[in-house]
Design a protein around this motif. Structure first.
Motif, PDB file in Angstrom:
ATOM      1  N   LEU A   4      35.804 -25.823  -6.281  1.00  0.00           N
ATOM      2  CA  LEU A   4      35.014 -27.007  -6.626  1.00  0.00           C
ATOM      3  C   LEU A   4      35.047 -28.049  -5.510  1.00  0.00           C
ATOM      4  O   LEU A   4      34.096 -28.823  -5.347  1.00  0.00           O
ATOM      5  CB  LEU A   4      35.513 -27.615  -7.935  1.00  0.00           C
ATOM      6  CG  LEU A   4      35.244 -26.781  -9.194  1.00  0.00           C
ATOM      7  CD1 LEU A   4      35.967 -27.380 -10.395  1.00  0.00           C
ATOM      8  CD2 LEU A   4      33.736 -26.710  -9.464  1.00  0.00           C
ATOM      9  N   THR A  31      32.103 -27.631  -3.309  1.00  0.00           N
ATOM     10  CA  THR A  31      30.882 -28.211  -3.878  1.00  0.00           C
ATOM     11  C   THR A  31      30.840 -29.719  -3.656  1.00  0.00           C
ATOM     12  O   THR A  31      29.821 -30.284  -3.232  1.00  0.00           O
ATOM     13  CB  THR A  31      30.803 -27.905  -5.389  1.00  0.00           C
ATOM     14  OG1 THR A  31      30.707 -26.493  -5.575  1.00  0.00           O
ATOM     15  CG2 THR A  31      29.591 -28.574  -6.015  1.00  0.00           C
ATOM     16  N   ALA A  75      26.533 -26.174  -1.486  1.00  0.00           N
ATOM     17  CA  ALA A  75      27.129 -26.905  -2.610  1.00  0.00           C
ATOM     18  C   ALA A  75      26.847 -26.179  -3.916  1.00  0.00           C
ATOM     19  O   ALA A  75      27.747 -25.955  -4.736  1.00  0.00           O
ATOM     20  CB  ALA A  75      26.579 -28.334  -2.664  1.00  0.00           C
ATOM     21  N   ILE A  76      25.582 -25.776  -4.105  1.00  0.00           N
ATOM     22  CA  ILE A  76      25.196 -25.062  -5.325  1.00  0.00           C
ATOM     23  C   ILE A  76      25.832 -23.671  -5.359  1.00  0.00           C
ATOM     24  O   ILE A  76      26.292 -23.203  -6.399  1.00  0.00           O
ATOM     25  CB  ILE A  76      23.666 -24.970  -5.424  1.00  0.00           C
ATOM     26  CG1 ILE A  76      23.065 -26.371  -5.591  1.00  0.00           C
ATOM     27  CG2 ILE A  76      23.245 -24.070  -6.579  1.00  0.00           C
ATOM     28  CD1 ILE A  76      21.546 -26.404  -5.559  1.00  0.00           C
ATOM     29  N   LEU A 109      29.447 -23.868  -6.302  1.00  0.00           N
ATOM     30  CA  LEU A 109      29.541 -24.158  -7.734  1.00  0.00           C
ATOM     31  C   LEU A 109      29.328 -22.886  -8.544  1.00  0.00           C
ATOM     32  O   LEU A 109      30.046 -22.633  -9.529  1.00  0.00           O
ATOM     33  CB  LEU A 109      28.510 -25.218  -8.126  1.00  0.00           C
ATOM     34  CG  LEU A 109      28.482 -25.626  -9.607  1.00  0.00           C
ATOM     35  CD1 LEU A 109      29.821 -26.235 -10.014  1.00  0.00           C
ATOM     36  CD2 LEU A 109      27.342 -26.600  -9.872  1.00  0.00           C
ATOM     37  N   TYR A 163      30.269 -30.633   0.149  1.00  0.00           N
ATOM     38  CA  TYR A 163      28.899 -30.474   0.632  1.00  0.00           C
ATOM     39  C   TYR A 163      27.935 -31.463  -0.012  1.00  0.00           C
ATOM     40  O   TYR A 163      26.949 -31.874   0.610  1.00  0.00           O
ATOM     41  CB  TYR A 163      28.431 -29.031   0.411  1.00  0.00           C
ATOM     42  CG  TYR A 163      29.154 -28.045   1.304  1.00  0.00           C
ATOM     43  CD1 TYR A 163      29.390 -28.330   2.644  1.00  0.00           C
ATOM     44  CD2 TYR A 163      29.601 -26.829   0.804  1.00  0.00           C
ATOM     45  CE1 TYR A 163      30.056 -27.435   3.466  1.00  0.00           C
ATOM     46  CE2 TYR A 163      30.264 -25.919   1.628  1.00  0.00           C
ATOM     47  CZ  TYR A 163      30.487 -26.232   2.948  1.00  0.00           C
ATOM     48  OH  TYR A 163      31.144 -25.345   3.760  1.00  0.00           O
TER      49      TYR A 163
END
Length: 409
Positions: free
Chosen positions: A287, A290, A386-387, A390, A293
């Protein structure tokens, strides 16, 4: 361990990581500014790290462990590295640069295992002594970044425009030659394997540990390790060019905050392991990528610069909580028979396969978001990893069943 030996090993570690940090952090910026490389070419250059990681076990398993003292091989490899670094310094285009960086990483990546081997060979209690020596490697990386940014100012806008970043390769060539010569005076570390013993490819690459994948939890961890290295590659490849392009002062020096946090969170890792367990600790690491970023995507060099600094400072959580925790987990699952093989397999999967894919993807995303020469849509570039990170953390949370892992300090 004698103080003189401890000094020798600490200096060895300092130079080993000074060399790596002295050029790898600014590589993307140099290639884009000086050699006018596109995202695909920059990805090719960074991918040499992965090819080096894939080839390294053969050098260690077939040569270092069987025929020659580790310190002598270390010396020869760094002397060869000094020559290749100088050739990178004199290169004027990417076509001329690439063969040298590929050759360099093929001979550099094995030295990471060699310095560990030399160190462990001199220690009576590696669990207590190694960290006190290895920390000088992190200090070496930090010092390299500070020299680039605050002593010579090679990453300042004016110096970059004049092509001064190429001096990092000259600096590293000198350091590599120094470590190469110094290596021959290190404590003797003779080969450990029997020359006549037959060693298969599967043993060298750690493929014997594939049996561990029958364990559902380890399989989920293994897949997650490969996948999380895709967003990791974005940081190595794009962070320095990003900070330099948007106008952050002394970007390379500021990135050393990440190494400082690595030391801090390494010390905090035992507490998190005991308090929250393996699953929550490794999820915190995922995390953190995520969050990092997202901070990069929405921060800037002005009033939101604190977001960029915070993103850099998260490196300790990103790296230690995932990779170090993962090494501990792998060690606990492997058992005595497959300990080395399992660590080799995870290294091959992450620094080899995972980051090879990651550098390629990062290059594609970088080129897709080119607005004009030396201008990119960084919000979109950082939103993708980032996505993705996640998504990996959700995958891990859903399918990895919590289990108790003993942490030995």
């Amino acid at each position: 361990m004698k103080p003189t030996v401890k000094f020798q090993l600490s200096l060895m570690m300092f130079l080993e990581f000074f060399i790596w940090g002295g050029w790898f952090v600014t590589l993307g910026t140099f290639l884009g500014d000086n050699l006018k490389a596109d995202g695909g070419e920059i990805a090719m250059a960074f991918s040499t790290q992965s090819w080096g990681a894939i080839i390294a076990p053969f050098i260690i398993g077939l040569v270092a462990d069987r025929y020659f003292n580790a310190e002598r091989i270390l010396g020869v490899l760094h002397l060869l590295g000094a020559v290749l670094m100088y050739q990178m310094y004199t290169s004027v285009d990417f076509a001329g640069f690439y063969p040298y960086v590929l050759g360099y990483m093929i001979i550099y990546m094995p030295t990471l295992a060699l310095v560990n081997s030399i160190s462990f060979n001199q220690m009576k209690d590696p669990a207590k002594e190694f960290s006190l020596v290895r920390v000088f490697g992190t200090i070496g990386w930090i010092v390299a970044g500070l020299i680039i940014s605050y002593v010579f100012l090679w990453d300042s806008p004016g110096a970059r425009a004049e092509g001064m970043l190429k001096n990092t390769f000259l600096m590293v060539a000198i350091a590599s030659a120094a470590l190469g010569l110094f290596s021959f005076f290190l404590p003797k570390t003779p080969p450990t394997a029997d020359r006549g013993e037959k060693v298969g490819i599967s043993e060298i690459l750690g493929l014997d540990a594939l049996k561990l994948l029958k364990d559902r939890n380890f399989l989920i961890f293994f897949i997650s390790s490969i996948l999380i290295c895709i967003p990791l590659a974005f940081y190595y490849q794009n962070a320095n060019p990003f900070l330099a392009e948007i106008g952050v002062d002394n970007p390379t020096g500021k990135m050393t905050i990440g190494q400082a946090s690595e030391v801090l969170f390494m010390l905090l890792l035992p507490f998190f392991f005991k308090r929250f367990g393996f699953k929550k600790t490794i999820m915190a690491g995922m995390l953190a990528w995520t969050i990092r970023y997202a901070l990069f995507a929405y921060g800037n060099a002005g009033d939101l610069a604190f977001m960029l600094i915070l993103g850099i400072a998260l490196h300790g959580i990103c790296y230690d909580f995932f990779f170090v925790s993962g090494q501990i987990y792998t060690d606990s699952k492997a058992g005595e028979k497959y300990k080395s093989a399992a660590q080799g397999l995870i290294t091959l999967a992450t620094y080899g396969l995972g980051m090879l894919i990651g550098f390629w993807v990062a290059g594609k995303i970088y080129d897709m978001n080119l607005i004009s020469e030396n201008s990119h849509d960084w919000n979109s570039i950082w939103t993708f990893p980032a996505i993705f990170a996640l998504g990996v953390s959700v995958l891990f949370a859903l399918f990895f069943k919590n289990e108790v892992i003993e942490y030995k300090e």
